[in-house]
Scaffold this motif. Sequence first.
Motif, PDB file in Angstrom:
ATOM      1  N   TRP A 136       0.856  -1.176   0.000  1.00 30.40           N
ATOM      2  CA  TRP A 136       0.000   0.000   0.000  1.00 30.40           C
ATOM      3  C   TRP A 136       0.894   1.229   0.000  1.00 30.40           C
ATOM      4  CZ3 TRP A 136      -4.142  -0.373   4.460  1.00 30.40           C
ATOM      5  CH2 TRP A 136      -5.074  -1.369   4.181  1.00 30.40           C
ATOM      6  N   LEU A 155      -4.072  -0.548  -8.347  1.00 32.80           N
ATOM      7  CA  LEU A 155      -5.430  -0.177  -7.979  1.00 32.80           C
ATOM      8  C   LEU A 155      -5.367   1.120  -7.177  1.00 32.80           C
ATOM      9  CD1 LEU A 155      -8.500  -0.853  -7.650  1.00 32.80           C
ATOM     10  CD2 LEU A 155      -7.844  -2.027  -5.548  1.00 32.80           C
ATOM     11  N   ALA A 157      -7.395   3.094  -4.716  1.00 29.25           N
ATOM     12  CA  ALA A 157      -8.553   2.933  -3.837  1.00 29.25           C
ATOM     13  C   ALA A 157      -8.926   4.273  -3.220  1.00 29.25           C
ATOM     14  CB  ALA A 157      -8.237   1.910  -2.747  1.00 29.25           C
ATOM     15  N   ARG A 158     -10.210   4.590  -3.313  1.00 35.61           N
ATOM     16  CA  ARG A 158     -10.748   5.843  -2.769  1.00 35.61           C
ATOM     17  C   ARG A 158     -12.077   5.568  -2.074  1.00 35.61           C
ATOM     18  NH1 ARG A 158      -8.736   7.829  -7.900  1.00 35.61           N
ATOM     19  NH2 ARG A 158      -7.307   9.558  -7.558  1.00 35.61           N
ATOM     20  N   MET A 161     -14.294   2.153  -0.939  1.00 32.36           N
ATOM     21  CA  MET A 161     -13.823   0.936  -1.590  1.00 32.36           C
ATOM     22  C   MET A 161     -13.115   0.042  -0.548  1.00 32.36           C
ATOM     23  SD  MET A 161     -11.042   0.740  -4.678  1.00 32.36           S
ATOM     24  CE  MET A 161     -12.098   0.843  -6.080  1.00 32.36           C
ATOM     25  N   LEU A 163     -10.460  -2.220   0.916  1.00 31.49           N
ATOM     26  CA  LEU A 163      -9.038  -2.362   0.619  1.00 31.49           C
ATOM     27  C   LEU A 163      -8.609  -3.825   0.646  1.00 31.49           C
ATOM     28  CD1 LEU A 163      -7.811   0.660   2.703  1.00 31.49           C
ATOM     29  CD2 LEU A 163      -7.444   0.355   0.249  1.00 31.49           C
ATOM     30  N   THR A 164      -7.700  -4.172  -0.249  1.00 27.82           N
ATOM     31  CA  THR A 164      -7.118  -5.513  -0.294  1.00 27.82           C
ATOM     32  C   THR A 164      -6.211  -5.695   0.914  1.00 27.82           C
ATOM     33  OG1 THR A 164      -7.134  -5.401  -2.701  1.00 27.82           O
ATOM     34  CG2 THR A 164      -5.734  -7.095  -1.691  1.00 27.82           C
ATOM     35  N   THR A 174     -11.470   0.779   4.656  1.00 25.03           N
ATOM     36  CA  THR A 174     -11.665   1.571   3.446  1.00 25.03           C
ATOM     37  C   THR A 174     -10.775   2.806   3.548  1.00 25.03           C
ATOM     38  OG1 THR A 174     -13.420   2.966   4.346  1.00 25.03           O
ATOM     39  CG2 THR A 174     -14.098   0.861   3.346  1.00 25.03           C
TER      40      THR A 174
END
Length: 184
Positions: A136, A155, A157-158, A161, A163-164, A174
């Motif tokens: 990340w 990816l 992310a916002r 969403m 998170l992985t 998120t």
Amino acid sequence: MGSWLMVSTALQPVTLTEFMQLHNIEESPAWELLHGQVLQKPMPTFYHSLLQKHLVRAIDNTNSIYEAFPELRCILSKNSVVPDITIVHQRRIPVANQPIQGAPDWIIEILSVDQSVTKLIAKIQDCLAEGTQLGWLIDSQEEVIMVFVPDQPLLLARGDMALTVLDEMALQLTPNQIFGWLKR
């Protein structure tokens, strides 16, 4: 030490062996070796430290087989990195006061105002090439988290969403939750 390092790296690349023999590489903020260059991490800001604290706590509260550590050195094949947060399987935690051998299982970097996005992405990519499963890069200015997974596209992310995270970890976060920690 600082001036010697700057002069040394300007003249020729430093090897991992040479770097590990330098004194005070653990001084605060820590020094890293990336592609033969010796670089000192920037001093963390309050928001940086706050994100670090909350993320380490959230990850460790999952009671999974992984543990999170702030500013823990990892020794790669040619580089020595100190991620903002290093997440490793419990069996990889050193028994003595030693760095992690090999890439972290999950690396988290928090972008500071005076840091190079390119250098942080390169650090994450180096770790992915050596076995890291997840990376990340948190950009609190843009409120986006760049998620790096081997052999997958980047990816961004916002918002809300999901998170992985690592497969064996019951953690649901998120970007909104993470950036909410900064809005006290």
